[in-house]
Motif scaffolding. Structure first.
Motif, PDB file in Angstrom:
ATOM      1  N   GLY A 163       0.556  -1.299  -0.253  1.00 36.04           N
ATOM      2  CA  GLY A 163      -0.119   0.185  -0.084  1.00 36.04           C
ATOM      3  C   GLY A 163       0.963   1.094   0.331  1.00 36.04           C
ATOM      4  N   ALA A 164       0.283   2.651   0.613  1.00 43.86           N
ATOM      5  CA  ALA A 164       0.553   3.750   0.736  1.00 43.86           C
ATOM      6  C   ALA A 164       2.085   3.782   1.146  1.00 43.86           C
ATOM      7  N   GLY A 165       2.495   2.403   2.205  1.00 40.42           N
ATOM      8  CA  GLY A 165       3.896   2.799   3.159  1.00 40.42           C
ATOM      9  C   GLY A 165       4.844   1.220   2.094  1.00 40.42           C
TER      10      GLY A 165
ATOM     11  N   ASP B 210       1.549  -9.273  -1.621  1.00 43.53           N
ATOM     12  CA  ASP B 210       0.043  -8.839  -1.644  1.00 43.53           C
ATOM     13  C   ASP B 210      -0.964  -9.468  -2.264  1.00 43.53           C
TER      14      ASP B 210
ATOM     15  N   ASN C  89      -3.742  -8.708  -4.026  1.00 43.60           N
ATOM     16  CA  ASN C  89      -4.146  -7.751  -5.561  1.00 43.60           C
ATOM     17  C   ASN C  89      -2.374  -7.614  -6.315  1.00 43.60           C
TER      18      ASN C  89
ATOM     19  N   LYS D 232      -5.415   3.998  -1.711  1.00 42.24           N
ATOM     20  CA  LYS D 232      -6.546   4.299  -0.944  1.00 42.24           C
ATOM     21  C   LYS D 232      -6.938   5.717  -0.739  1.00 42.24           C
TER      22      LYS D 232
ATOM     23  N   MET E 125      -0.870 -13.189   4.109  1.00 45.69           N
ATOM     24  CA  MET E 125       0.056 -13.583   4.793  1.00 45.69           C
ATOM     25  C   MET E 125      -0.924 -13.540   6.311  1.00 45.69           C
TER      26      MET E 125
ATOM     27  N   ASP F  37      -1.142   2.100   9.118  1.00 46.10           N
ATOM     28  CA  ASP F  37      -1.502   1.991   9.739  1.00 46.10           C
ATOM     29  C   ASP F  37      -1.841   0.919  11.220  1.00 46.10           C
TER      30      ASP F  37
ATOM     31  N   PRO G 259      -2.750   7.501  11.157  1.00 43.28           N
ATOM     32  CA  PRO G 259      -2.966   6.436  10.890  1.00 43.28           C
ATOM     33  C   PRO G 259      -3.158   7.429   8.983  1.00 43.28           C
ATOM     34  N   THR G 260      -2.309   7.981   8.626  1.00 40.08           N
ATOM     35  CA  THR G 260      -2.402   8.928   7.272  1.00 40.08           C
ATOM     36  C   THR G 260      -1.727   8.158   6.610  1.00 40.08           C
ATOM     37  N   ALA G 261      -2.091   8.611   4.974  1.00 36.69           N
ATOM     38  CA  ALA G 261      -0.821   8.699   3.998  1.00 36.69           C
ATOM     39  C   ALA G 261       0.433   8.970   4.466  1.00 36.69           C
TER      40      ALA G 261
HETATM   41  C1  LIG Z   1     -10.891   6.255   1.272  1.00 34.62           C
HETATM   42  C2  LIG Z   1     -10.198   6.890   2.475  1.00 34.62           C
HETATM   43  C3  LIG Z   1      -9.949   8.257   1.627  1.00 34.62           C
HETATM   44  C4  LIG Z   1      -8.310   8.185   2.720  1.00 34.62           C
HETATM   45  N1  LIG Z   1      -8.343   9.631   2.165  1.00 34.62           N
HETATM   46  C5  LIG Z   1      -6.622   9.908   3.654  1.00 34.62           C
HETATM   47  C6  LIG Z   1      -6.601  11.454   3.133  1.00 34.62           C
HETATM   48  O1  LIG Z   1      -6.717  12.261   2.167  1.00 34.62           O
HETATM   49  N2  LIG Z   1      -4.821  11.530   3.444  1.00 34.62           N
HETATM   50  C7  LIG Z   1      -4.256  10.893   4.169  1.00 34.62           C
HETATM   51  O2  LIG Z   1      -2.956  11.054   4.155  1.00 34.62           O
HETATM   52  N3  LIG Z   1      -4.965   9.817   4.102  1.00 34.62           N
HETATM   53  C8  LIG Z   1      -6.316   9.332   3.510  1.00 34.62           C
HETATM   54  N4  LIG Z   1      -6.592   7.747   4.462  1.00 34.62           N
HETATM   55  C9  LIG Z   1      -6.068   7.246   4.909  1.00 34.62           C
HETATM   56  C10 LIG Z   1      -4.743   6.513   4.356  1.00 34.62           C
HETATM   57  O3  LIG Z   1      -4.857   5.717   3.164  1.00 34.62           O
HETATM   58  C11 LIG Z   1      -3.852   5.313   4.640  1.00 34.62           C
HETATM   59  O4  LIG Z   1      -3.767   6.074   6.319  1.00 34.62           O
HETATM   60  C12 LIG Z   1      -3.012   5.063   3.546  1.00 34.62           C
HETATM   61  O5  LIG Z   1      -3.453   3.863   2.748  1.00 34.62           O
HETATM   62  C13 LIG Z   1      -2.679   3.658   5.238  1.00 34.62           C
HETATM   63  O6  LIG Z   1      -0.945   3.741   4.201  1.00 34.62           O
HETATM   64  P1  LIG Z   1      -0.424   1.739   4.346  1.00 34.62           P
HETATM   65  O7  LIG Z   1       0.843   1.040   3.760  1.00 34.62           O
HETATM   66  O8  LIG Z   1      -0.067   1.430   5.620  1.00 34.62           O
HETATM   67  O9  LIG Z   1      -1.785   0.968   4.057  1.00 34.62           O
HETATM   68  P2  LIG Z   1      -2.567   0.407   2.895  1.00 34.62           P
HETATM   69  O10 LIG Z   1      -2.484   1.484   2.134  1.00 34.62           O
HETATM   70  O11 LIG Z   1      -4.733   0.299   3.443  1.00 34.62           O
HETATM   71  O12 LIG Z   1      -2.008  -0.419   2.647  1.00 34.62           O
HETATM   72  C14 LIG Z   1      -1.639  -1.454   3.026  1.00 34.62           C
HETATM   73  C15 LIG Z   1      -1.562  -3.251   1.994  1.00 34.62           C
HETATM   74  O13 LIG Z   1      -1.707  -4.167   2.306  1.00 34.62           O
HETATM   75  C16 LIG Z   1      -1.828  -5.129   1.999  1.00 34.62           C
HETATM   76  N5  LIG Z   1      -2.662  -6.777   2.583  1.00 34.62           N
HETATM   77  C17 LIG Z   1      -4.182  -6.622   3.439  1.00 34.62           C
HETATM   78  N6  LIG Z   1      -3.806  -7.040   4.112  1.00 34.62           N
HETATM   79  C18 LIG Z   1      -2.806  -7.990   3.484  1.00 34.62           C
HETATM   80  C19 LIG Z   1      -1.631  -9.173   4.323  1.00 34.62           C
HETATM   81  N7  LIG Z   1      -3.148 -10.375   4.630  1.00 34.62           N
HETATM   82  N8  LIG Z   1      -1.260 -10.039   3.629  1.00 34.62           N
HETATM   83  C20 LIG Z   1      -0.822  -9.347   2.719  1.00 34.62           C
HETATM   84  N9  LIG Z   1      -1.189  -7.898   2.155  1.00 34.62           N
HETATM   85  C21 LIG Z   1      -1.851  -7.751   2.624  1.00 34.62           C
HETATM   86  C22 LIG Z   1      -3.508  -5.232   1.147  1.00 34.62           C
HETATM   87  O14 LIG Z   1      -3.873  -5.122  -0.094  1.00 34.62           O
HETATM   88  C23 LIG Z   1      -3.229  -3.230   0.589  1.00 34.62           C
HETATM   89  O15 LIG Z   1      -2.436  -3.420  -0.587  1.00 34.62           O
HETATM   90  C24 LIG Z   1      -7.590   8.004   3.436  1.00 34.62           C
HETATM   91  C25 LIG Z   1      -8.467   6.205   3.502  1.00 34.62           C
HETATM   92  C26 LIG Z   1      -9.653   6.126   3.188  1.00 34.62           C
HETATM   93  C27 LIG Z   1     -10.027   4.442   3.278  1.00 34.62           C
END
Ligand SMILES: Cc1cc2nc3c(=O)[nH]c(=O)nc-3n(C[C@H](O)[C@H](O)[C@H](O)COP(=O)(O)OP(=O)(O)OC[C@H]3O[C@@H](n4cnc5c(N)ncnc54)[C@H](O)[C@@H]3O)c2cc1C
Length: 435
Positions: A16-18, A42, A44, A50, A86, A315, A330-332
């Motif tokens: 994802g984002a991180g 992942d 997907n 997101k 996972m 997140d 918990p933000t992007a």
């Molecule tokens: C509709 C919406 C709008 C948002 N708007 C904003 C905004 O305007 N500004 C902002 O800062 N933040 C926003 N956010 C929050 C932001 O999207 C998240 O904080 C950010 O994406 C977190 O990044 P991450 O890498 O932790 O997780 P994610 O980006 O959620 O990525 C997680 C990844 O892990 C994968 N995954 C899940 N389970 C498993 C598993 N068991 N095994 C392997 N892979 C797995 C998923 O498929 C995904 O690709 C928004 C969120 C949503 C839902």
């Protein structure tokens, strides 16, 4: 890129984002020169940032244009990609397990697998939190991934199609959104944008008033995590659009087309759940320290507490630095900073240097009401002062968050061409995706 058993294996779970930014950085810094083997996992095949999901719902963004293929990206950026989810961790043997993989007919394609790691980064994000409330899962749309957003988009179009054929005067399509954080607020505005586009396309009986959005929030005001000034301005814009805002309302249960709240029942054609977050529950079964919403508690170095070979970012990680008043949100923005920092600490670890401590740098918060308005606060690091911004400047700052993500994934030149091609696509394609 060649496989090797002698170089360290760095496994990143969650693209994802991180996680995707981290895999890209490590691919270039370590994978390219065969100093480490980087693997991203992942469930997907494609990645979509997101924060764009509410635009997918409204049809103002075409996922075909913005989604990135992990396989293609990995081959250009010196990391491996493995499709899978996972579901377990064996710390003793330094292995993670992946659940069996099924196709869309339910046929098993891959058996359960084990993946070895020397360093593991857990970056699998979070989903919205139903707080155990009955009926949410069965009756509400959610916006946790591309598929859910596309599913809601189709239901939205179908409901309006039905409406245009059968509606009588004074009727409307009602949508109730639970959770007036950034997602709920931005989604409300995008839905009105979509209806205005349908009206421009000349769809029978459809005009701005054909939609009635109700936004429900348990806190005393919308956008409870953001500056009150932003919330007031965003609330006014939403009200002008026609959104019915209900604050101090606790949803106690959900049934078909109905939210049962502390005061009364709210009926709507479509129900959306956009409240709270929680990390995947299985994280609490991995012998790692987690909190009540299953986030992995991390040290300031981003290591999972007490682990020197496991990091968690984004997140799914919980970090409350000693000096800070609040946990890292918990933000992007936070996931982006954690990814960049985690890459540095992993490289230090491979060089046997001591880890550094992560410092979250809050650049402020932004909320975009689509073409209607953007509001935000930028934090002046020098004077520790928030500046409220709106209009063009706020819109530019909001867009730059996504640009940062694209830059981390594609570098300057490719990002430039992506922006140019998406501007061209926007010119030649309808402003609303109707399929
Ligand atoms: C509709 C919406 C709008 C948002 N708007 C904003 C905004 O305007 N500004 C902002 O800062 N933040 C926003 N956010 C929050 C932001 O999207 C998240 O904080 C950010 O994406 C977190 O990044 P991450 O890498 O932790 O997780 P994610 O980006 O959620 O990525 C997680 C990844 O892990 C994968 N995954 C899940 N389970 C498993 C598993 N068991 N095994 C392997 N892979 C797995 C998923 O498929 C995904 O690709 C928004 C969120 C949503 C839902």
């Amino acid at each position: 890129m060649q496989d090797s058993v002698s170089i360290p294996k760095i496994v990143i779970v969650g693209g994802g984002a991180g996680g995707l930014e981290l895999a890209t950085t490590l691919g270039h810094k370590l994978g390219k020169n065969h100093q480490a083997q980087i693997t991203l996992i992942d469930p997907n095949r494609v990645h979509l940032w997101k924060p764009l999901l509410h635009e997918v719902v409204a049809g103002s963004l075409d996922t075909g244009m913005e989604a990135l293929s992990y396989r293609a990206h990995s081959s250009e950026n010196h990391y491996y990609f493995r499709l899978g989810a996972m579901d377990g961790l064996d710390k003793t043997h330094k292995q993670i397990s992946l659940a069996p993989l099924f196709d869309h007919h339910g046929k098993q394609i891959l058996k359960p697998r084990k993946i070895d790691y020397d360093i593991l980064v857990i970056a699998l994000g979070a989903k919205c939190n139903d707080f155990g409330i009955e009926g949410v899962h069965e009756n509400c749309f959610k916006l946790d991934n591309k598929e859910e957003a596309e599913d809601f988009h189709l239901s939205f179009l179908n409901r309006f199609l039905q409406f245009s054929e059968t509606a009588h005067d004074g009727e409307n399509v009602s949508i109730a959104i639970v959770g007036a954080g950034a997602t709920g607020v931005e989604l409300s505005a995008e839905l009105y944008n979509a209806v205005d586009r349908l009206e421009q396309f000349g769809v029978d009986k459809i005009h701005h008033q054909s939609l009635q959005v109700t936004l429900i929030e348990a806190a005393p005001r919308i956008l409870p995590a953001l500056d009150e000034g932003i919330a007031t301005k965003a609330g006014k814009t939403l009200t002008d659009l026609g959104v019915n805002i209900c604050v101090n309302r606790n949803v106690k249960g959900v049934s078909s087309y109905t939210l049962h709240t502390s005061e009364s029942d709210i009926h709507a054609d479509l129900l959306v759940w956009a409240a709270g977050i929680k990390a995947p529950a299985f994280l609490s079964e991995l012998q790692l320290i987690t909190n009540r919403i299953h986030q992995i508690e991390v040290e300031e170095t981003l290591h999972a507490i007490g682990e020197d070979a496991i990091y968690a970012i984004g997140d799914c990680a919980f970090l409350k630095p000693d000096h800070a008043e609040r946990p890292v949100p918990p933000t992007a923005q936070a996931a982006h900073q954690m990814a960049a920092f985690c890459a540095k600490n992993i490289i230090r670890q491979l060089k046997k240097q001591p880890p550094k401590k992560f410092r979250y740098c809050d650049h402020g918060a932004l909320v975009s009401l689509g073409r209607f308005q953007t509001f935000g606060s930028l934090l002046d690091q020098l004077f520790h002062k928030h500046w409220l911004i709106e209009g063009g400047l706020a819109h530019w700052a909001y867009a730059s968050l996504y640009r940062q993500h694209q830059l981390a994934l594609h570098g300057y030149w490719k990002t430039f061409w992506i922006i140019v091609s998406s501007l061209i696509e926007k010119r030649i394609k309808p402003k609303l995706k109707l399929y």
